[in-house]
Scaffold this motif. Sequence first.
Motif, PDB file in Angstrom:
ATOM      1  N   ASN A 127       0.853  -1.197   0.000  1.00  0.00           N
ATOM      2  CA  ASN A 127       0.000   0.000   0.000  1.00  0.00           C
ATOM      3  C   ASN A 127       0.886   1.244   0.000  1.00  0.00           C
ATOM      4  O   ASN A 127       2.095   1.154   0.188  1.00  0.00           O
ATOM      5  N   ALA A 128       0.243   2.393  -0.210  1.00  0.00           N
ATOM      6  CA  ALA A 128       0.994   3.659  -0.212  1.00  0.00           C
ATOM      7  C   ALA A 128       0.373   4.638   0.779  1.00  0.00           C
ATOM      8  O   ALA A 128       0.278   5.830   0.511  1.00  0.00           O
ATOM      9  N   GLY A 129      -0.067   4.138   1.914  1.00  0.00           N
ATOM     10  CA  GLY A 129      -0.733   5.017   2.888  1.00  0.00           C
ATOM     11  C   GLY A 129      -2.043   5.510   2.301  1.00  0.00           C
ATOM     12  O   GLY A 129      -2.715   4.770   1.558  1.00  0.00           O
ATOM     13  N   SER A 130      -2.414   6.729   2.622  1.00  0.00           N
ATOM     14  CA  SER A 130      -3.656   7.273   2.064  1.00  0.00           C
ATOM     15  C   SER A 130      -3.521   7.368   0.551  1.00  0.00           C
ATOM     16  O   SER A 130      -2.587   7.999   0.055  1.00  0.00           O
ATOM     17  N   PHE A 131      -4.441   6.745  -0.157  1.00  0.00           N
ATOM     18  CA  PHE A 131      -4.362   6.854  -1.620  1.00  0.00           C
ATOM     19  C   PHE A 131      -5.031   8.135  -2.109  1.00  0.00           C
ATOM     20  O   PHE A 131      -4.671   8.686  -3.138  1.00  0.00           O
ATOM     21  N   PHE A 132      -6.031   8.614  -1.339  1.00  0.00           N
ATOM     22  CA  PHE A 132      -6.740   9.835  -1.742  1.00  0.00           C
ATOM     23  C   PHE A 132      -6.444  10.958  -0.762  1.00  0.00           C
ATOM     24  O   PHE A 132      -6.275  10.721   0.439  1.00  0.00           O
ATOM     25  N   LYS A 133      -6.425  12.177  -1.299  1.00  0.00           N
ATOM     26  CA  LYS A 133      -6.298  13.345  -0.423  1.00  0.00           C
ATOM     27  C   LYS A 133      -7.661  13.644   0.176  1.00  0.00           C
ATOM     28  O   LYS A 133      -8.690  13.384  -0.468  1.00  0.00           O
ATOM     29  N   ASN A 134      -7.665  14.208   1.351  1.00  0.00           N
ATOM     30  CA  ASN A 134      -8.926  14.697   1.894  1.00  0.00           C
ATOM     31  C   ASN A 134      -9.342  15.893   1.048  1.00  0.00           C
ATOM     32  O   ASN A 134      -8.563  16.834   0.890  1.00  0.00           O
ATOM     33  N   PRO A 135     -10.548  15.869   0.451  1.00  0.00           N
ATOM     34  CA  PRO A 135     -10.904  16.947  -0.481  1.00  0.00           C
ATOM     35  C   PRO A 135     -11.157  18.271   0.226  1.00  0.00           C
ATOM     36  O   PRO A 135     -11.740  18.300   1.307  1.00  0.00           O
ATOM     37  N   ILE A 136     -10.681  19.342  -0.381  1.00  0.00           N
ATOM     38  CA  ILE A 136     -10.928  20.691   0.145  1.00  0.00           C
ATOM     39  C   ILE A 136     -11.982  21.316  -0.759  1.00  0.00           C
ATOM     40  O   ILE A 136     -11.777  21.435  -1.968  1.00  0.00           O
ATOM     41  N   VAL A 137     -13.121  21.645  -0.163  1.00  0.00           N
ATOM     42  CA  VAL A 137     -14.252  22.146  -0.969  1.00  0.00           C
ATOM     43  C   VAL A 137     -14.693  23.515  -0.445  1.00  0.00           C
ATOM     44  O   VAL A 137     -14.345  23.906   0.674  1.00  0.00           O
ATOM     45  N   ALA A 138     -15.466  24.227  -1.265  1.00  0.00           N
ATOM     46  CA  ALA A 138     -15.983  25.539  -0.851  1.00  0.00           C
ATOM     47  C   ALA A 138     -16.798  25.363   0.429  1.00  0.00           C
ATOM     48  O   ALA A 138     -17.505  24.352   0.589  1.00  0.00           O
ATOM     49  N   GLU A 139     -16.682  26.320   1.348  1.00  0.00           N
ATOM     50  CA  GLU A 139     -17.397  26.262   2.623  1.00  0.00           C
ATOM     51  C   GLU A 139     -18.901  26.038   2.383  1.00  0.00           C
ATOM     52  O   GLU A 139     -19.540  25.253   3.096  1.00  0.00           O
ATOM     53  N   THR A 140     -19.458  26.673   1.363  1.00  0.00           N
ATOM     54  CA  THR A 140     -20.903  26.527   1.091  1.00  0.00           C
ATOM     55  C   THR A 140     -21.235  25.074   0.722  1.00  0.00           C
ATOM     56  O   THR A 140     -22.228  24.521   1.199  1.00  0.00           O
ATOM     57  N   SER A 141     -20.376  24.444  -0.103  1.00  0.00           N
ATOM     58  CA  SER A 141     -20.627  23.038  -0.474  1.00  0.00           C
ATOM     59  C   SER A 141     -20.486  22.154   0.762  1.00  0.00           C
ATOM     60  O   SER A 141     -21.265  21.198   0.953  1.00  0.00           O
ATOM     61  N   ALA A 142     -19.483  22.479   1.604  1.00  0.00           N
ATOM     62  CA  ALA A 142     -19.278  21.680   2.815  1.00  0.00           C
ATOM     63  C   ALA A 142     -20.513  21.774   3.705  1.00  0.00           C
ATOM     64  O   ALA A 142     -20.995  20.741   4.216  1.00  0.00           O
ATOM     65  N   GLN A 143     -21.034  22.969   3.879  1.00  0.00           N
ATOM     66  CA  GLN A 143     -22.192  23.150   4.757  1.00  0.00           C
ATOM     67  C   GLN A 143     -23.403  22.387   4.230  1.00  0.00           C
ATOM     68  O   GLN A 143     -24.163  21.787   4.989  1.00  0.00           O
ATOM     69  N   ALA A 144     -23.574  22.399   2.906  1.00  0.00           N
ATOM     70  CA  ALA A 144     -24.710  21.674   2.300  1.00  0.00           C
ATOM     71  C   ALA A 144     -24.574  20.176   2.589  1.00  0.00           C
ATOM     72  O   ALA A 144     -25.546  19.508   2.991  1.00  0.00           O
TER      73      ALA A 144
END
Length: 350
Positions: A242-259
């Motif tokens: 394995n290579a540890g985390s394969f995906f990055k934690n996504p950074i999204v617009a605050e409005t999308s996160a709140q939704a």
Amino acid sequence: MNATAGGYRIIENARLDARNSFGVAVRAPLLVEVTRSEALPELFHHAMPGDVRPLVLGGGSNILFARDPEGVVLALASGAIQPIGETDGATCVRADAGVVWHDFVLWTLGHGLSGLENLALIPGTVGAAPIQNIGAYGVEVRECVHAVEAFDRQAGIFVRLASEACAFAYRDSLFKREPDRFVVTAVEFRLPQRFTPRLQYAGLTEELASMGITDPPRASQVAEAVMRIRRRKLPDPAVLGNAGSFFKNPIVAETSAQALLAEHPDLPSYPSGDPATRKLSAAWLIDRCGWKGRREGDAGIAPTHALVLVNHGQASGAQLLDIARQVAADVHARFGIALQPEPRIVGARW
Ligand code: EPU
């Protein structure tokens, strides 16, 4: 290519199985193992002229070979660690790119220096650490990087970039954005002599308590707690590729996160450093899509952590990439979020 010049060794048709933590069976037509970084100008100017763009391989713990690499693979095998001075309550230490990261963390702890304890047991080399600005348990390596020494292929000279010039960001840096330009040769760290524990990451204080440590811990005890958590959650690449985390934690617009949070209140989210955006837990999104522990043939997602793509034995890079794409497609279909891989993918586009 001139194989006689000092400071490097050439291996033809080299197996890379043991040089990538996925354990994918690929071969490099030419592997150049550089034991002295001083050999790089000679290598690039004379032995690898023109547009030969070698792939620089560190510990191979953040790379997925979708097929055999085509050109030259360069591995830095230099391994010295040296204190180089003191400034405002900190000790500066220089480590060669080829030093194994965890060995370096242990070296700093053994010399009474702190700052890297939360980054214990991350696979890979010192040279790879600044490239993707490795981070874990609330700390990123950039906080302790004083300068990065590299060979600048464009200018044909060795450069020393102060931390501010490295454009560090979450799992990103200048070096990651310009992989064909810089070959990291050494990293200078600035390590505080006075230890300030960084225990805000969920679970760290609890882990220390379970070790019977309730007083302010020593740096080596924090490292021990981090190692215990990692060993429990993240598969050992020596046992399960394995290579540890394969995906990055996504950074999204605050409005999308709140939704999304309104709909899924249990979705873990974190400040991104920019009030206009928020970081979401990729593991949770993948887990919710039912991928944790699933496998197709020898390629799959780890049973212990949804972020970790694993090779159960003989999976090819293409098979691993295929699973990763299916995971990302499901997350996109269900949550509208486009996951990005964390490791470098060689021989295919994401
Ligand atoms: N979670 C799930 N399912 C899982 C695993 C986690 O739902 O299978 C949820 C849980 O709610 C958990 C949350 O996700 O509380 C966060 O999980 P975890 O604490 O394991 O951290 P992470 O965000 O998944 C990040 C880094 C890791 C690093 C840990 C600890 C990234 C992409 N990954 O993972 O880094 O070790 O934090 O700091 O930023 C790496 O980069 O290779 C790596 C392993």
